[in-house]
Write an enzyme that holds these catalytic residues in place. Structure first.
Site, PDB file in Angstrom:
ATOM      1  CD  GLU A  38      -2.730  -0.790   2.690  1.00  0.00           C
ATOM      2  OE1 GLU A  38      -2.814   0.352   3.201  1.00  0.00           O
ATOM      3  OE2 GLU A  38      -3.239  -1.791   3.194  1.00  0.00           O
ATOM      4  CD  GLU A  80     -12.406   1.996   1.150  1.00  0.00           C
ATOM      5  OE1 GLU A  80     -12.876   0.969   1.680  1.00  0.00           O
ATOM      6  OE2 GLU A  80     -11.190   2.194   0.988  1.00  0.00           O
TER       7      GLU A  80
END
Length: 456
Positions: free
Chosen positions: A265, A319
């Site tokens: 990530e 999100e």
């Protein structure tokens, strides 16, 4: 995500992911992305799969579970997928029968129609400081590898993503070493597994969490004076390379510099709280755009030259059910599939909407109101201890219990956000009431969402 011990500019955390492999510089552009689903407004997986294939250059997706709808959506496509075993399931799959059952339920029904490339066993397990999880991590990896082989599958890799907190030192990069007590006991056996199985070691560098006012350009790949490593005589022009080389140095110190590295990530948010520095659409576009160009240039890093970085960025979508504003705004795209900004992954280099565009707008601050939420680098173990403390103190925790308005998303971080704020509000709203052993932070932006209303 755990707090890293990195460089003189600490770095950590996660939805684009960078996979670093030894590939020729002539390899074609290869972009991957972390596809998270902590939201209540995302398009169905079938629509997402079609969008990724038809509108972007992305050909690799990493998800945080083994969602069958997502796996089905990418069937018969050229997109490869990394699936994940939840941290909580690690002790179970450390036994071969349970690992065989996991493979039978989560891999065999979809493979090879869906191009499952890798199983990520847990996420940043070392950062949890959970001795049970840490002790079972490598056995779980070995059992899943054996289960795959037993099912006749030899081309799905097994690995586990680590935060940068696995390092005890990294400044300069050549001094990188794993944490004391973990190097020989934990990482040498894990790296030996990777060597034997020819699979990559996964890490998550996040310059966003380590920059200062003086090092912002260094973190963003913008022109800067660089950082000189006197031991090697190498100059670093960006923090990302320095973090990767610190990991490489730690691996080399144990004799495993031949093991490939995958960056699980990295990313930069486009919006955050009003008092958070270094966050804007332009800065997010600068980091991710420069990152993708750098990784795919084939230049590599000072200690790992001439390597092409197969890249997964964090993240695909903003999100809306994540606890803090910045965490909600790591996405390259909004839920309606319009770009937050153009990072250079759209086909033919063209956006499908004007860019740069405004990020998902945070709720406006309410004058005089403030809330207590977890710091981004607080571990799940620490946050669970906060939940236990708050709920045992007499604060009403029923909203985060099953069927409560704040139960979903069912994560430690989300539940801790509600509990820590409830304690903060009930005890006078003093800054020290949000300390929680240095794991809490004050925000002026209401973290309420859907039917979950945070006290103020």
């Amino acid at each position: 995500m755990a707090k890293p011990l990195l460089l003189r500019y600490p770095i950590i955390f996660t939805i684009y992911t960078l996979f670093i492999t030894h590939q020729s510089t002539a390899a074609r552009l290869s972009i991957g992305i972390n596809y998270g689903t902590v939201a209540d407004n995302l398009p169905p997986p079938s629509q997402v799969a079609n969008f990724i294939q038809s509108q972007t250059a992305i050909d690799k997706v990493k998800i945080f579970d083994a969602n069958p709808d997502i796996l089905r959506a990418f069937a018969d496509s050229n997109v490869s997928i990394t699936v994940a075993v939840a941290n909580a399931d690690i002790p179970a799959v450390a036994k071969l029968p349970a690992a065989q059952s996991w493979v039978a339920n989560n891999i065999l029904p979809f493979f090879p129609q869906s191009r499952i490339r890798r199983i990520a066993v847990g996420n940043e397990v070392i950062a949890t400081s959970d001795k049970t999880l840490i002790a079972h991590l490598l056995p779980a990896m070995k059992c899943l590898h054996s289960a795959l082989n037993g099912a006749g599958i030899t081309n799905i890799e097994v690995s586990s993503p680590h935060s940068m907190g696995i390092l005890s030192t990294s400044d300069p990069p050549s001094s990188g070493r794993f944490r004391r007590g973990y190097n020989q006991a934990i990482f040498a056996p894990i790296l030996d597994f990777h060597r034997q199985t020819k699979t990559p070691f996964m890490v998550s560098p996040y310059p966003f969490f380590g920059f200062t006012d003086k090092t912002l350009n260094y973190a963003l790949f913008n022109p800067n004076g660089g950082v000189f490593d006197e031991t090697t005589g190498l100059n670093y022009t960006n923090m990302f390379d320095a973090q990767l080389d610190a990991v490489y140095s730690a691996m080399k110190r144990l004799g495993y510099d031949d093991v490939d590295i995958v960056v699980a990530e990295t990313g930069w948010p486009s919006a955050g709280d009003p008092d958070q520095p270094g966050i804007s659409v332009d800065k997010a576009a600068s980091y991710n755009g420069n990152l993708i160009r750098h990784v795919n240039s084939g230049k590599g890093t000072p200690l790992m030259p001439n390597r092409t970085f197969e890249t997964y960025v964090f993240s695909l979508f903003n999100e809306d059910l994540k606890p803090s504003n910045s965490e909600r705004n790591f996405g390259l795209f909004r839920p309606d599939l319009s770009p937050v900004y153009d990072a250079g992954i759209l086909r033919n280099g063209q956006s499908i909407a004007p860019t740069p565009a405004s990020p998902t707008a945070p709720s406006p601050p309410n004058s005089g109101n403030k809330w207590c939420v977890p710091k981004q680098d607080a571990s799940d173990e620490a946050l669970q201890a906060n939940i236990d403390f708050v709920c045992d103190s007499g604060v009403d925790c029923t909203p985060i219990q099953n069927n409560g308005p704040c139960f979903e998303p069912d994560t430690v971080r989300s539940h801790a956000s509600f509990a820590m704020n409830a304690y903060f509000q009930a005890n006078g709203r003093n800054d020290y009431d949000c300390d929680f052993t240095n794991t809490g932070v004050i925000t002026m932006v209401d973290p309420s969402y859907k039917e979950c209303k945070f006290l103020d």
